[in-house]
Design a protein around this motif. Structure first.
Motif, mmCIF file in Angstrom:
data_model
loop_
_atom_site.group_PDB
_atom_site.id
_atom_site.type_symbol
_atom_site.label_atom_id
_atom_site.label_comp_id
_atom_site.label_asym_id
_atom_site.label_seq_id
_atom_site.Cartn_x
_atom_site.Cartn_y
_atom_site.Cartn_z
ATOM 1 N N LEU B 22 40.757 42.127 41.909
ATOM 2 C CA LEU B 22 39.892 40.945 41.776
ATOM 3 C C LEU B 22 40.270 39.790 42.698
ATOM 4 O O LEU B 22 39.698 38.720 42.617
ATOM 5 C CB LEU B 22 39.838 40.483 40.320
ATOM 6 C CG LEU B 22 38.996 41.377 39.401
ATOM 7 C CD1 LEU B 22 38.786 40.699 38.057
ATOM 8 C CD2 LEU B 22 37.647 41.736 39.997
ATOM 9 N N GLN B 23 41.238 40.009 43.592
ATOM 10 C CA GLN B 23 41.452 39.022 44.649
ATOM 11 C C GLN B 23 40.362 39.140 45.705
ATOM 12 O O GLN B 23 40.187 38.251 46.529
ATOM 13 C CB GLN B 23 42.815 39.227 45.316
ATOM 14 C CG GLN B 23 43.976 38.828 44.418
ATOM 15 C CD GLN B 23 45.315 39.107 45.068
ATOM 16 O OE1 GLN B 23 45.658 38.511 46.075
ATOM 17 N NE2 GLN B 23 46.076 40.023 44.492
ATOM 18 N N ASP B 24 39.661 40.267 45.706
ATOM 19 C CA ASP B 24 38.653 40.508 46.746
ATOM 20 C C ASP B 24 37.284 39.972 46.391
ATOM 21 O O ASP B 24 36.419 39.904 47.244
ATOM 22 C CB ASP B 24 38.558 42.006 47.037
ATOM 23 C CG ASP B 24 39.726 42.464 47.888
ATOM 24 O OD1 ASP B 24 40.268 41.632 48.633
ATOM 25 O OD2 ASP B 24 40.108 43.636 47.774
ATOM 26 N N GLY B 25 37.084 39.643 45.137
ATOM 27 C CA GLY B 25 35.800 39.009 44.837
ATOM 28 C C GLY B 25 34.997 39.728 43.779
ATOM 29 O O GLY B 25 35.065 40.937 43.609
ATOM 30 N N LEU B 26 34.239 38.914 43.067
ATOM 31 C CA LEU B 26 33.374 39.375 41.989
ATOM 32 C C LEU B 26 31.934 39.201 42.486
ATOM 33 O O LEU B 26 31.628 38.207 43.132
ATOM 34 C CB LEU B 26 33.616 38.467 40.786
ATOM 35 C CG LEU B 26 33.110 38.886 39.419
ATOM 36 C CD1 LEU B 26 34.008 39.982 38.867
ATOM 37 C CD2 LEU B 26 33.128 37.694 38.467
ATOM 38 N N PRO B 27 31.051 40.149 42.184
ATOM 39 C CA PRO B 27 29.657 39.952 42.604
ATOM 40 C C PRO B 27 29.000 38.816 41.821
ATOM 41 O O PRO B 27 29.402 38.538 40.687
ATOM 42 C CB PRO B 27 28.998 41.298 42.273
ATOM 43 C CG PRO B 27 29.841 41.885 41.178
ATOM 44 C CD PRO B 27 31.241 41.403 41.436
ATOM 45 N N ILE B 28 28.041 38.164 42.426
ATOM 46 C CA ILE B 28 27.301 37.090 41.738
ATOM 47 C C ILE B 28 26.065 37.734 41.106
ATOM 48 O O ILE B 28 24.988 37.764 41.696
ATOM 49 C CB ILE B 28 26.934 35.949 42.709
ATOM 50 C CG1 ILE B 28 28.200 35.420 43.402
ATOM 51 C CG2 ILE B 28 26.233 34.812 41.961
ATOM 52 C CD1 ILE B 28 27.930 34.354 44.458
ATOM 53 N N THR B 29 26.265 38.309 39.938
ATOM 54 C CA THR B 29 25.196 39.047 39.263
ATOM 55 C C THR B 29 25.116 38.601 37.802
ATOM 56 O O THR B 29 25.979 37.860 37.315
ATOM 57 C CB THR B 29 25.483 40.564 39.299
ATOM 58 O OG1 THR B 29 26.778 40.790 38.714
ATOM 59 C CG2 THR B 29 25.489 41.097 40.724
ATOM 60 N N ARG B 31 25.713 40.293 35.058
ATOM 61 C CA ARG B 31 26.890 40.713 34.282
ATOM 62 C C ARG B 31 28.020 41.070 35.249
ATOM 63 O O ARG B 31 28.387 42.234 35.395
ATOM 64 C CB ARG B 31 26.546 41.941 33.418
ATOM 65 C CG ARG B 31 25.404 41.730 32.422
ATOM 66 C CD ARG B 31 25.866 40.979 31.183
ATOM 67 N NE ARG B 31 26.699 41.810 30.331
ATOM 68 C CZ ARG B 31 26.232 42.596 29.361
ATOM 69 N NH1 ARG B 31 24.934 42.671 29.131
ATOM 70 N NH2 ARG B 31 27.067 43.298 28.616
ATOM 71 N N PRO B 32 28.594 40.074 35.917
ATOM 72 C CA PRO B 32 29.557 40.373 36.993
ATOM 73 C C PRO B 32 30.802 41.116 36.504
ATOM 74 O O PRO B 32 31.332 41.965 37.217
ATOM 75 C CB PRO B 32 29.926 38.986 37.536
ATOM 76 C CG PRO B 32 29.602 38.040 36.425
ATOM 77 C CD PRO B 32 28.427 38.627 35.712
ATOM 78 N N PHE B 33 31.264 40.795 35.291
ATOM 79 C CA PHE B 33 32.478 41.469 34.809
ATOM 80 C C PHE B 33 32.194 42.936 34.507
ATOM 81 O O PHE B 33 33.033 43.802 34.764
ATOM 82 C CB PHE B 33 33.036 40.754 33.576
ATOM 83 C CG PHE B 33 33.496 39.357 33.868
ATOM 84 C CD1 PHE B 33 34.659 39.133 34.599
ATOM 85 C CD2 PHE B 33 32.766 38.256 33.452
ATOM 86 C CE1 PHE B 33 35.090 37.847 34.890
ATOM 87 C CE2 PHE B 33 33.176 36.963 33.739
ATOM 88 C CZ PHE B 33 34.338 36.749 34.459
ATOM 89 N N PHE B 63 40.451 31.603 37.888
ATOM 90 C CA PHE B 63 39.500 32.637 38.254
ATOM 91 C C PHE B 63 38.164 31.956 38.482
ATOM 92 O O PHE B 63 37.599 31.353 37.568
ATOM 93 C CB PHE B 63 39.364 33.687 37.133
ATOM 94 C CG PHE B 63 38.422 34.775 37.518
ATOM 95 C CD1 PHE B 63 38.882 35.872 38.212
ATOM 96 C CD2 PHE B 63 37.074 34.662 37.265
ATOM 97 C CE1 PHE B 63 38.005 36.853 38.635
ATOM 98 C CE2 PHE B 63 36.187 35.637 37.693
ATOM 99 C CZ PHE B 63 36.654 36.738 38.373
ATOM 100 N N GLY B 64 37.657 32.015 39.692
ATOM 101 C CA GLY B 64 36.387 31.342 39.945
ATOM 102 C C GLY B 64 36.105 31.249 41.428
ATOM 103 O O GLY B 64 36.764 31.909 42.239
ATOM 104 N N PRO B 65 35.115 30.417 41.794
ATOM 105 C CA PRO B 65 34.757 30.292 43.203
ATOM 106 C C PRO B 65 35.870 29.606 44.011
ATOM 107 O O PRO B 65 36.488 28.658 43.537
ATOM 108 C CB PRO B 65 33.505 29.403 43.185
ATOM 109 C CG PRO B 65 33.044 29.366 41.769
ATOM 110 C CD PRO B 65 34.241 29.615 40.922
#
Lengths: 161, 157
Positions: B22-29, B31-33, B63-65
């Motif tokens: 999760l250092q690489d990024g979460l999608p902006i969707t 239900r991202p998790f 954890f965030g932008p």
């Protein structure tokens, strides 16, 4: 890269982190009186423009044992500085990498790269790797270790824009 | 922020996988998790609980932008000064008194004080640097960034 007042409210609402709930963007929308789609669209647009680099976790490298760091500085030939800087920045142990103006005669260095490691020996080993990567394009080098934090404040945004 | 290293057994294999991935990024969707959990072989609830746990024990700071501070407006500049040892503490007080000084470090070099100025407008950098020069009688070298490179920094847990 302009952001409007609504973007700024979104930034202020998420600066300390995303809510850890299954639908975080719907949650943020409810705080700000927006729709979930609007939050997703605005955050996606800011990411596309580079205002948001990514949404991710920030490891506490001290807690994970990566406690040593040094500001390595390099005098790199100008015509190769952009190409080589990109290679140095991509290394997984470099956290900040910039080209900056030299301040001659005091300061001949134009490439700055913050190196992290578990101890100073590891930082020095990484520094040798960077020296090898830069090769003959690098004419002089140094590393500056921090001996004291004199001030550290978070960057706070002003309200409104 | 926790500055001491966690004990070796503080993180299990799943914690480490979450931390690394999760250092690489979460999608902006919507239900991202849930979307990120699939790739890790976890349920949505498990992933959320793991992130909350990592934050509680201090393994992550947030954890965030990640915002680009400059893109949000404002100007930043790295500055350095060569401060004589016998004046160091006094100069620290003078420099740190400026609200525009965001961080300040003592470093091993003849240029032994390195700080970042953060101002609302680009003109503010020069103004604050000149004020510091006037107050301390010492030159302030400015190192604005000419080019920032994409950063591959990742901590392997």
């Amino acid at each position: 890269m302009t952001i409007d007042a609504t973007d700024r409210r979104l930034i202020n609402a998420t600066q300390s982190g995303l809510p850890l709930t299954p639908e975080p963007f719907a949650e943020i929308a409810s705080w700000l009186g927006l729709t979930e789609d609007e939050v997703i669209d605005r955050l996606s647009a800011m990411q596309a423009r580079g205002v948001i680099r990514r949404i991710a976790l920030a490891p506490n490298h001290y807690a994970l044992g990566v406690t040593a760091n040094g500001m390595s500085v390099w005098d790199v030939a100008d015509d190769q500085a952009e190409t080589l800087g990109a290679k140095v920045g991509a290394l997984d142990y470099v956290s900040h990498c910039y080209l900056r103006p030299r301040a001659l005669p005091d300061w001949p260095y134009n490439l700055f790269a913050m190196i992290h490691g578990r101890d100073r020996a590891e930082v020095e080993a990484k520094r040798k790797e960077i020296a090898a990567l830069l090769g003959d394009a690098c004419r002089a080098r140094e590393i500056l270790y921090s001996t004291r934090i004199l001030k550290k404040t978070g960057l706070r945004l002003k309200e409104g824009s | 922020m926790r500055r001491a290293a966690l004990p070796d057994d503080a993180l299990d294999e799943v914690d480490r996988a979450v931390l690394n991935r999760l250092q690489d990024g979460l999608p902006i969707t919507h239900r991202p998790f849930a979307d990120a959990a699939t790739a890790l072989g976890l349920s949505e609830t498990d992933l959320i609980d793991r992130i909350a746990h990592l934050r509680e024990i201090g393994a992550i700071t947030r954890f965030g932008p990640f915002y680009d501070a400059e893109a949000m407006g404002g100007a930043f500049c790295l500055c350095a000064m060569a401060v004589p040892a016998e004046r160091f503490d006094d100069v620290v007080t003078l420099v740190n008194a400026h609200a525009e000084v965001a961080h300040n470090y003592e470093r091993t070099h003849r240029l032994n004080m390195w700080f970042v100025l953060a101002t609302d407008r680009p003109e503010g950098i020069e103004r604050v640097a000149q004020e510091i020069e006037a107050e301390t009688g010492l030159p302030v070298l400015l190192f604005p960034k000419l080019k920032e490179f994409f950063i591959g920094f990742r901590v392997t847990a």
